[in-house]
Design an enzyme around this catalytic site. Structure first.
Site, PDB file in Angstrom:
ATOM      1  N   GLU A 135      -1.290   4.270  -1.059  1.00 43.43           N
ATOM      2  CA  GLU A 135      -2.571   4.991  -1.159  1.00 43.43           C
ATOM      3  C   GLU A 135      -2.392   6.483  -1.482  1.00 43.43           C
ATOM      4  OE1 GLU A 135      -5.550   4.977  -1.554  1.00 43.43           O
ATOM      5  OE2 GLU A 135      -5.888   2.829  -1.594  1.00 43.43           O
ATOM      6  N   HIS A 136      -3.509   7.158  -1.599  1.00 38.07           N
ATOM      7  CA  HIS A 136      -3.542   8.566  -1.996  1.00 38.07           C
ATOM      8  C   HIS A 136      -2.618   9.448  -1.163  1.00 38.07           C
ATOM      9  CE1 HIS A 136      -6.038   9.701   1.497  1.00 38.07           C
ATOM     10  NE2 HIS A 136      -6.499   8.464   1.375  1.00 38.07           N
ATOM     11  N   GLU A 137      -1.918  10.323  -1.845  1.00 34.47           N
ATOM     12  CA  GLU A 137      -1.094  11.381  -1.237  1.00 34.47           C
ATOM     13  C   GLU A 137       0.119  10.886  -0.443  1.00 34.47           C
ATOM     14  OE1 GLU A 137      -4.047  14.696   0.165  1.00 34.47           O
ATOM     15  OE2 GLU A 137      -4.998  12.708   0.296  1.00 34.47           O
TER      16      GLU A 137
END
Ligand SMILES: CC(C)(COP(=O)(O)OP(=O)(O)OC[C@H]1O[C@@H](n2cnc3c(N)ncnc32)[C@H](O)[C@@H]1OP(=O)(O)O)[C@@H](O)C(=O)NCCC(=O)NCCS
Length: 207
Positions: A135-137
């Protein structure tokens, strides 16, 4: 026309890599390994031992990919070739969904159906295996392996050489150290220190 590719390592994990490279339209022509493989499903030419001198001597005309599942061995071959050859190619399955806002190193495998979301950072030699969701980051250290079907929620950090087993779920904002093993199916809800081995739901340390 793109150059042909040689595999370094020719067993289970490399069979998946071969399929990915083929779906990318690349031609895999040969392999290096400790010895000629008993099983040669793709009729590849044996190019000799996987020691750096032999590989460097024979790779003038070919790209290469280190298709070895063991994180430490993959990392050590990558480092031994570093500066002496161009960096390895990436093997990215065309069915993977990858944000254009990620940072990705070299020699990375991204398997069929994997999803890498916005602003993730993927180090050199990482395996994002079949169906993994990053997922993001998230920040994934060099030579880590995210096994099939694992899910890393947003902003998770994974240290170098760590194995996140098949089907693992990691809660958002968790930090997992380097050289960690997270057993298949584990649910990670707390940070994990370097060198630990954890299993279960919720996670428990077995080393
Ligand atoms: C975590 C793992 C490395 C442990 O292997 P090990 O060190 O040989 O450990 P053992 O098999 O001796 O098991 C030790 C204990 O952990 C438990 N255990 C092991 N793996 C477990 C898992 N994935 N989930 C829950 N419990 C697990 C065992 O039941 C045992 O418990 P006990 O002491 O209460 O009897 C291994 O089981 C595993 O899950 N590997 C990851 C596999 C994977 O996803 N590979 C990806 C390939 S692409």
């Amino acid at each position: 026309m793109s150059r042909k590719v040689a595999l370094i390592g020719y067993s289970g994990h490399s069979y998946v890599v071969y399929d990915i490279l083929e779906r990318m339209g690349k031609i895999v022509s040969g392999y290096f390994d400790r010895k000629a493989a008993m099983k040669n499903p793709f009729s590849l030419e044996y190019m000799g031992e996987e020691n750096p001198d032999n590989i460097i001597a024979k790779l003038k005309e070919l790209d290469y990919f280190i298709s070895i599942g063991d994180n430490k061995i993959r990392g050590s071959i990558f480092e031994n070739l570093s500066g002496k050859l161009p960096l390895p190619v990436n093997a990215i399955d065309p069915s993977a969904i990858i944000s254009n806002k990620i940072i990705m190193g070299s020699g990375v495998m991204v398997g069929a159906g994997a999803i890498l979301n916005s602003m993730a950072e993927i180090g050199d030699g990482v395996i994002c295996n079949t169906g993994a969701i990053i997922e993001h980051e998230c920040k994934i250290g060099r030579f880590a392996h995210l096994a099939p079907g694992c899910i890393l929620a947003g902003n998770v950090e994974v240290g170098a050489n760590t194995l996140i087993g098949a089907g693992v779920v990691v809660k958002q904002n968790i930090k997992i150290g380097r050289d960690v093993i997270v057993g298949a199916g584990t649910v990670v809800i707390k940070d994990i220190p370097d060198g630990a081995k954890v299993v279960g739901n919720p996670q428990r340390h077995i080393e």
